[in-house]
Design an enzyme around this catalytic site. Structure first.
Site, PDB file in Angstrom:
ATOM      1  N   LYS A 167      -2.533  -2.657  16.784  1.00  0.00           N
ATOM      2  CA  LYS A 167      -3.279  -3.012  15.585  1.00  0.00           C
ATOM      3  C   LYS A 167      -3.919  -4.378  15.785  1.00  0.00           C
ATOM      4  CE  LYS A 167      -2.291  -4.210  10.701  1.00  0.00           C
ATOM      5  NZ  LYS A 167      -1.448  -3.829   9.557  1.00  0.00           N
ATOM      6  N   LYS A 169      -5.958  -7.371  13.627  1.00  0.00           N
ATOM      7  CA  LYS A 169      -6.440  -7.907  12.359  1.00  0.00           C
ATOM      8  C   LYS A 169      -7.924  -8.241  12.499  1.00  0.00           C
ATOM      9  CE  LYS A 169      -2.849  -8.212   9.500  1.00  0.00           C
ATOM     10  NZ  LYS A 169      -2.860  -7.509   8.197  1.00  0.00           N
ATOM     11  N   ASP A 198      -7.287  -3.849  10.707  1.00  0.00           N
ATOM     12  CA  ASP A 198      -6.954  -4.158   9.309  1.00  0.00           C
ATOM     13  C   ASP A 198      -7.716  -5.401   8.872  1.00  0.00           C
ATOM     14  OD1 ASP A 198      -5.919  -4.577   6.832  1.00  0.00           O
ATOM     15  OD2 ASP A 198      -3.850  -4.930   7.494  1.00  0.00           O
ATOM     16  N   GLU A 224      -7.547   0.339   8.213  1.00  0.00           N
ATOM     17  CA  GLU A 224      -6.712  -0.032   7.077  1.00  0.00           C
ATOM     18  C   GLU A 224      -7.498  -0.898   6.099  1.00  0.00           C
ATOM     19  OE1 GLU A 224      -2.962  -1.384   8.505  1.00  0.00           O
ATOM     20  OE2 GLU A 224      -2.375  -2.278   6.606  1.00  0.00           O
ATOM     21  N   ASP A 250      -3.751   0.223   1.922  1.00  0.00           N
ATOM     22  CA  ASP A 250      -2.577  -0.670   1.902  1.00  0.00           C
ATOM     23  C   ASP A 250      -2.547  -1.403   0.565  1.00  0.00           C
ATOM     24  OD1 ASP A 250      -0.491  -2.375   2.308  1.00  0.00           O
ATOM     25  OD2 ASP A 250      -1.380  -3.491   3.966  1.00  0.00           O
ATOM     26  N   LYS A 274       5.257   0.245   1.874  1.00  0.00           N
ATOM     27  CA  LYS A 274       6.031  -0.977   2.096  1.00  0.00           C
ATOM     28  C   LYS A 274       7.048  -1.147   0.974  1.00  0.00           C
ATOM     29  CE  LYS A 274       2.161  -3.386   4.326  1.00  0.00           C
ATOM     30  NZ  LYS A 274       1.171  -4.468   4.197  1.00  0.00           N
ATOM     31  N   GLU A 328       4.949  -0.205  11.773  1.00  0.00           N
ATOM     32  CA  GLU A 328       4.544  -1.470  12.415  1.00  0.00           C
ATOM     33  C   GLU A 328       5.600  -2.543  12.135  1.00  0.00           C
ATOM     34  OE1 GLU A 328       0.712  -2.205  10.539  1.00  0.00           O
ATOM     35  OE2 GLU A 328       1.709  -3.189   8.861  1.00  0.00           O
TER      36      GLU A 328
HETATM   37 MG    MG Z   1      -2.554  -4.221   5.711  1.00  0.00          MG
END
Ligand code: MG
Length: 374
Positions: A167, A169, A198, A224, A250, A274, A328
């Site tokens: 992943k 960012k 993301d 994401e 998310d 989450k 993750e």
């Molecule tokens: Mg996220």
């Protein structure tokens, strides 16, 4: 029911250093703060939970100091005398006490589940409705935001350890530069692994459309939360334009109700589940059930938890319904210091679901003392 009455609830804040800076779209951190919540029961059994605001209050609006105040001044006194086995009742009591404050509620619920599991001698995933669906969770590695050569080297090292998805960012650079950076990493490492990005809702709709089509054609297969968390229609319109890549929500999905809204809008293919943002493990599990019922996948998201919070998430993700896209849960691997006697175990790019009673990890009081906020 369980004869396990809450006698008091205490808290500590610890600040733990990371092995390297972690970059979000608009925030860069070198340390992460955690709230440790201990539920004491009249049987002498205690349970511990963890609150976290990943990168600070920007993500959820909750600060670690605010979580401590909520637990110390409101949730703790409201739950004294409560049966620790009545998890739904505890959540209702906290809802009646305060609106929102999901991360603080999650920390308390986590501690109750730990205490209950220890009292019954079963791992937490047994309390989520069944034995574990899976005993090891594939872990997508979150790459750093350093220079391309360093990131490529980091990906190769982690791939050799068994991680088969990565992943990146996005959102902290000019968009063109950001896309070039990501695609150069993908090209150097190879498209035969999974790639996700993301941007943490950093883009407007039009930027997201062209950026994501570029990224999709360059090998990104999971995207994401590119746009604002409240704009489900923009997410749905972006999803319609993608072909191979999955769109994951998310920030847009923080509880079962928002999961329902997002799924009714057909705004995503997957939900990053989450514990903290959901207000606990039970509501995170309900969120995943709604996703599955609507044909969407669940993904095990992280808020950079310690081994304690990671163990709690591992129990949850071990019990989530299919389809499951892996997790993750890299928090403990990014921390230079942890707070449990033994950290959670990683093997071959997978997180091993703890098997001990409760959360299956024990807090190390010396480590907590070393990192306690003065
Ligand atoms: Mg996220």
């Amino acid at each position: 029911m369980s004869d396990l009455r809450v006698s008091r609830i205490t808290t500590d804040i610890v600040d733990l250093p990371l092995i390297r800076p972690h970059q979000f779209a608009n925030h860069r951190i070198t340390h992460q703060a955690y709230l440790l919540v201990t539920v004491h029961t009249d049987s002498g059994i205690c349970g511990v939970g963890e609150g976290v605001s990943p990168g600070g209050p920007w993500w959820s609006g909750e600060s670690i100091e605010g979580q401590q105040q909520m637990v110390e001044r409101y949730f703790g006194p409201a739950l004294v005398g409560h049966d620790a086995g009545d998890l739904s009742g505890a959540l209702s009591t906290m809802d009646l006490t305060a609106h929102g404050n999901s991360f603080a509620k999650a920390a308390v619920e986590m501690a109750l589940i730990d205490a209950l599991g220890r009292a019954l001698g079963v791992p937490a995933h047994f309390l989520l409705g069944s034995g574990a669906v899976r005993s090891a969770l594939p872990v997508r590695w979150a790459l750093s935001a350093r220079g391309t050569d360093d990131v490529v080297e980091e990906a190769r090292q982690r791939r050799a350890e068994g991680h088969d998805s990565f992943k990146l960012k996005m959102g902290s650079l000019d968009v063109d530069e950001d896309i070039r950076r990501v695609l150069s990493v993908v090209e150097a490492v190879g498209e035969d692994v999974g790639w996700s990005v993301d941007p943490n809702a950093a883009w407007d709709f039009r930027t997201a459309v062209w950026a994501l089509l570029e990224l999709e054609s360059g090998g990104i297969d999971l995207i994401e939360q590119p746009v604002d968390r409240r704009d489900h229609h923009a997410m749905a319109a972006i999803r319609e334009r993608l072909t191979r890549a999955r769109l994951m929500a998310d920030e847009s999905v923080c509880d079962p109700r928002t999961a329902l809204e997002v799924m009714q809008t057909r705004a995503c293919d997957a939900i990053s589940v989450k514990v903290g943002k959901s207000g606990g493990l039970l509501r995170a599990a309900a969120t995943s059930t709604i996703a599955a019922a609507a044909g969407a996948s669940s993904y095990g998201g992280t808020a950079l938890e310690t081994s304690l919070g990671t163990a709690a998430s591992a129990h949850l993700f071990a019990a989530l319904p299919e389809p499951f896209l892996g997790c993750e849960l890299v928090g403990p691997l990014l921390l230079a210091s942890d707070i449990t006697v033994e950290p959670v175990t990683y093997r071959g790019g997978h997180l091993i679901v703890p098997e001990g009673p409760g959360l299956g990890v024990d807090l190390d009081p010396d480590a907590v003392g070393r990192h306690a906020r003065r």
